[in-house]
Scaffold this motif. Structure first.
Motif, PDB file in Angstrom:
ATOM      1  N   MET A 121     -14.735  -2.341   7.028  1.00  0.00           N
ATOM      2  CA  MET A 121     -14.032  -3.493   6.725  1.00  0.00           C
ATOM      3  C   MET A 121     -12.752  -3.040   5.993  1.00  0.00           C
ATOM      4  N   ARG A 122     -11.924  -1.972   6.408  1.00  0.00           N
ATOM      5  CA  ARG A 122     -10.701  -1.646   5.760  1.00  0.00           C
ATOM      6  C   ARG A 122      -9.774  -1.354   6.932  1.00  0.00           C
ATOM      7  N   VAL A 123      -8.659  -1.390   6.521  1.00  0.00           N
ATOM      8  CA  VAL A 123      -7.517  -0.871   7.462  1.00  0.00           C
ATOM      9  C   VAL A 123      -6.991   0.462   7.052  1.00  0.00           C
ATOM     10  N   PRO A 124      -6.269   1.168   7.791  1.00  0.00           N
ATOM     11  CA  PRO A 124      -5.938   1.121   9.043  1.00  0.00           C
ATOM     12  C   PRO A 124      -7.225   1.491   9.916  1.00  0.00           C
ATOM     13  N   VAL A 125      -7.039   0.849  11.308  1.00  0.00           N
ATOM     14  CA  VAL A 125      -7.803   1.190  12.546  1.00  0.00           C
ATOM     15  C   VAL A 125      -6.991   1.490  13.439  1.00  0.00           C
TER      16      VAL A 125
ATOM     17  N   ARG B   1       0.885  -4.575   3.394  1.00  0.00           N
ATOM     18  CA  ARG B   1       1.180  -3.957   2.009  1.00  0.00           C
ATOM     19  C   ARG B   1       0.080  -2.751   1.938  1.00  0.00           C
ATOM     20  N   SER B   2      -0.606  -2.705   3.065  1.00  0.00           N
ATOM     21  CA  SER B   2      -1.730  -1.659   2.885  1.00  0.00           C
ATOM     22  C   SER B   2      -1.156  -0.222   2.943  1.00  0.00           C
ATOM     23  N   SER B   3      -1.320   0.582   1.517  1.00  0.00           N
ATOM     24  CA  SER B   3      -0.733   1.860   1.905  1.00  0.00           C
ATOM     25  C   SER B   3      -1.237   2.866   2.716  1.00  0.00           C
TER      26      SER B   3
ATOM     27  N   HIS C 154      -9.605 -11.373   5.574  1.00  0.00           N
ATOM     28  CA  HIS C 154      -9.936 -11.509   6.964  1.00  0.00           C
ATOM     29  C   HIS C 154     -10.722 -10.212   7.489  1.00  0.00           C
ATOM     30  N   ASN C 155     -10.383  -9.153   6.748  1.00  0.00           N
ATOM     31  CA  ASN C 155     -11.219  -7.887   7.297  1.00  0.00           C
ATOM     32  C   ASN C 155     -12.736  -8.213   6.956  1.00  0.00           C
ATOM     33  N   ARG C 156     -12.988  -9.261   6.267  1.00  0.00           N
ATOM     34  CA  ARG C 156     -14.433  -9.311   5.919  1.00  0.00           C
ATOM     35  C   ARG C 156     -15.292  -9.850   7.060  1.00  0.00           C
TER      36      ARG C 156
ATOM     37  N   TYR D 294       0.257   2.044   5.974  1.00  0.00           N
ATOM     38  CA  TYR D 294       1.657   2.656   5.850  1.00  0.00           C
ATOM     39  C   TYR D 294       1.810   3.912   6.002  1.00  0.00           C
ATOM     40  N   ARG D 295       0.760   4.713   5.962  1.00  0.00           N
ATOM     41  CA  ARG D 295       0.684   6.225   6.076  1.00  0.00           C
ATOM     42  C   ARG D 295       0.898   6.345   7.718  1.00  0.00           C
ATOM     43  N   VAL D 296      -0.092   5.485   8.291  1.00  0.00           N
ATOM     44  CA  VAL D 296      -0.228   5.632   9.581  1.00  0.00           C
ATOM     45  C   VAL D 296       0.907   5.409  10.255  1.00  0.00           C
TER      46      VAL D 296
ATOM     47  N   ILE E 160      -5.764   8.994  -6.288  1.00  0.00           N
ATOM     48  CA  ILE E 160      -4.949   7.598  -7.050  1.00  0.00           C
ATOM     49  C   ILE E 160      -5.627   6.635  -6.183  1.00  0.00           C
ATOM     50  N   HIS E 161      -5.070   6.351  -5.046  1.00  0.00           N
ATOM     51  CA  HIS E 161      -5.230   5.279  -4.217  1.00  0.00           C
ATOM     52  C   HIS E 161      -6.683   4.453  -4.461  1.00  0.00           C
ATOM     53  N   PRO E 162      -7.619   5.342  -4.252  1.00  0.00           N
ATOM     54  CA  PRO E 162      -9.204   4.675  -4.118  1.00  0.00           C
ATOM     55  C   PRO E 162      -9.482   3.836  -5.484  1.00  0.00           C
TER      56      PRO E 162
ATOM     57  N   ILE F 122     -10.864   5.747  12.353  1.00  0.00           N
ATOM     58  CA  ILE F 122     -10.373   4.940  11.055  1.00  0.00           C
ATOM     59  C   ILE F 122     -10.263   6.296  10.266  1.00  0.00           C
ATOM     60  N   GLN F 123      -9.939   5.636   8.897  1.00  0.00           N
ATOM     61  CA  GLN F 123      -9.280   6.817   7.657  1.00  0.00           C
ATOM     62  C   GLN F 123      -7.969   7.357   8.043  1.00  0.00           C
ATOM     63  N   SER F 124      -7.054   6.749   7.202  1.00  0.00           N
ATOM     64  CA  SER F 124      -5.659   7.422   7.665  1.00  0.00           C
ATOM     65  C   SER F 124      -5.389   8.632   7.766  1.00  0.00           C
ATOM     66  N   LEU F 125      -6.227   9.906   6.978  1.00  0.00           N
ATOM     67  CA  LEU F 125      -5.700  10.951   6.955  1.00  0.00           C
ATOM     68  C   LEU F 125      -6.359  11.642   8.357  1.00  0.00           C
TER      69      LEU F 125
ATOM     70  N   ASN G 161      -7.072   2.310  -7.238  1.00  0.00           N
ATOM     71  CA  ASN G 161      -6.309   1.370  -7.350  1.00  0.00           C
ATOM     72  C   ASN G 161      -6.444   0.236  -6.043  1.00  0.00           C
ATOM     73  N   ASN G 162      -7.493   0.429  -5.234  1.00  0.00           N
ATOM     74  CA  ASN G 162      -7.381  -0.170  -4.073  1.00  0.00           C
ATOM     75  C   ASN G 162      -7.704  -1.636  -4.373  1.00  0.00           C
ATOM     76  N   ILE G 163      -7.770  -2.707  -3.265  1.00  0.00           N
ATOM     77  CA  ILE G 163      -7.823  -4.028  -3.664  1.00  0.00           C
ATOM     78  C   ILE G 163      -9.370  -4.245  -3.852  1.00  0.00           C
ATOM     79  N   GLY G 164     -10.461  -3.704  -3.250  1.00  0.00           N
ATOM     80  CA  GLY G 164     -11.697  -3.652  -3.574  1.00  0.00           C
ATOM     81  C   GLY G 164     -12.015  -3.211  -4.818  1.00  0.00           C
ATOM     82  N   PRO G 165     -11.819  -2.186  -5.498  1.00  0.00           N
ATOM     83  CA  PRO G 165     -12.295  -1.893  -6.820  1.00  0.00           C
ATOM     84  C   PRO G 165     -11.551  -2.707  -7.732  1.00  0.00           C
TER      85      PRO G 165
HETATM   86  N1  GSH Z   1      -9.526   6.008   2.593  1.00  0.00           N
HETATM   87  C1  GSH Z   1      -9.110   5.014   3.358  1.00  0.00           C
HETATM   88  C2  GSH Z   1      -8.889   3.719   2.617  1.00  0.00           C
HETATM   89  C3  GSH Z   1      -8.650   2.618   3.658  1.00  0.00           C
HETATM   90  C4  GSH Z   1      -8.440   1.248   2.575  1.00  0.00           C
HETATM   91  O1  GSH Z   1      -9.064   1.250   1.439  1.00  0.00           O
HETATM   92  N2  GSH Z   1      -7.821   0.492   3.285  1.00  0.00           N
HETATM   93  C5  GSH Z   1      -7.551  -0.729   1.967  1.00  0.00           C
HETATM   94  C6  GSH Z   1      -6.019  -1.375   2.045  1.00  0.00           C
HETATM   95  S1  GSH Z   1      -4.934  -0.060   1.633  1.00  0.00           S
HETATM   96  C7  GSH Z   1      -8.332  -1.674   2.679  1.00  0.00           C
HETATM   97  O2  GSH Z   1      -8.375  -2.105   3.784  1.00  0.00           O
HETATM   98  N3  GSH Z   1      -9.121  -2.730   1.849  1.00  0.00           N
HETATM   99  C8  GSH Z   1      -9.738  -3.644   2.106  1.00  0.00           C
HETATM  100  C9  GSH Z   1     -10.842  -4.066   0.991  1.00  0.00           C
HETATM  101  O3  GSH Z   1     -11.057  -3.084   0.164  1.00  0.00           O
HETATM  102  O4  GSH Z   1     -11.415  -4.989   0.879  1.00  0.00           O
HETATM  103  C10 GSH Z   1      -8.005   5.476   4.360  1.00  0.00           C
HETATM  104  O5  GSH Z   1      -7.285   6.248   3.959  1.00  0.00           O
HETATM  105  O6  GSH Z   1      -7.866   4.889   5.511  1.00  0.00           O
END
Ligand code: GSH
Length: 211
Positions: A52-56, A8-10, A39-41, A13-15, A106-108, A66-69, A110-114
């Protein structure tokens, strides 16, 4: 190539779309972002990505990206065809601007962490969190709708980086029940992209870790 991903990680998904679009073979290493607090933690994933984020993305030479863009720009440089960025500098900048409007504005928010922070630390009700989510998607989509000049894709007749940002955000908006009637151009771009195999294979439902 190995992609640490969550279905479900957008950002992942981009990558996935970029890898498919460019015909680059990869294996998926699923990282569950919700189970057991994420499990990312776990220390073993933190050792791979301190953020501690995907994608890698791990390259065949063992480089950890790291970092999708940034990852997609790497793929564009190493596998230029089919291109995700136009050659003309102005057109390139416009494509990057639409991609960043989603990925950075937009995405940051609405991300799971915030969202978890709003709930667990700030003590917000789920209804307030949903209103926050909708507000930022709608604000971003209003701008995007005005910026899409002609279809079928975000920036004309070729798929670009802008589409790789847009499609996962539309998926998320639908999942969180954001009404999209006000955004016919965005909905049209999403439909045109989803008709392509590279996008279809990247969709969350088609991932090995889909639930
Ligand atoms: N700016 C980063 C955002 C990566 C990101 O925030 N990934 C989210 C999933 S979409 C994540 O791993 N969140 C885990 C967390 O915040 O605990 C990128 O574009 O790769």
């Amino acid at each position: 190539m190995k992609l640490y991903s969550y279905f479900r990680s957008s950002a992942a998904y981009r990558v996935r779309i970029a890898l498919n679009y460019k015909g680059i073979a990869y294996e998926t290493a699923p990282i569950h972002l919700v189970k057991d607090g994420g499990h990312n933690r776990r220390p073993e994933f933190r050792a791979i990505n301190p953020q501690m984020r995907v994608p890698v993305l791990v390259t065949p030479a063992g480089d950890v990206l790291i970092q999708s863009l940034a990852i997609i720009e790497y793929l564009e440089e190493t596998h230029p065809e089919p291109a995700l960025l136009p050659k003309d500098p102005i057109a390139r900048t416009k494509v990057r601007a639409l991609a960043e409007l989603v990925a950075c504005d937009i995405h940051p928010l609405n991300n799971i962490g915030p969202l978890r922070y709003l709930k667990n630390t700030m003590g917000q009700e789920q209804s307030a969190i949903d209103a926050w989510y909708h507000h930022w998607v709608v604000a971003g989509f209003e701008a995007l709708e005005a910026l899409i000049e002609r279809g079928p894709y975000s920036c004309g007749d070729r798929v670009t980086l802008a589409d790789l940002s847009l499609v996962p955000q539309v998926y998320n908006a639908r999942r969180l029940k954001v009404p999209l009637e006000k955004f016919p151009k965005i909905v049209g771009v999403d439909a045109a992209c989803m008709a392509l195999a590279a996008f279809d294979r990247a969709r969350p439902e088609n991932q090995p870790d889909a639930e």
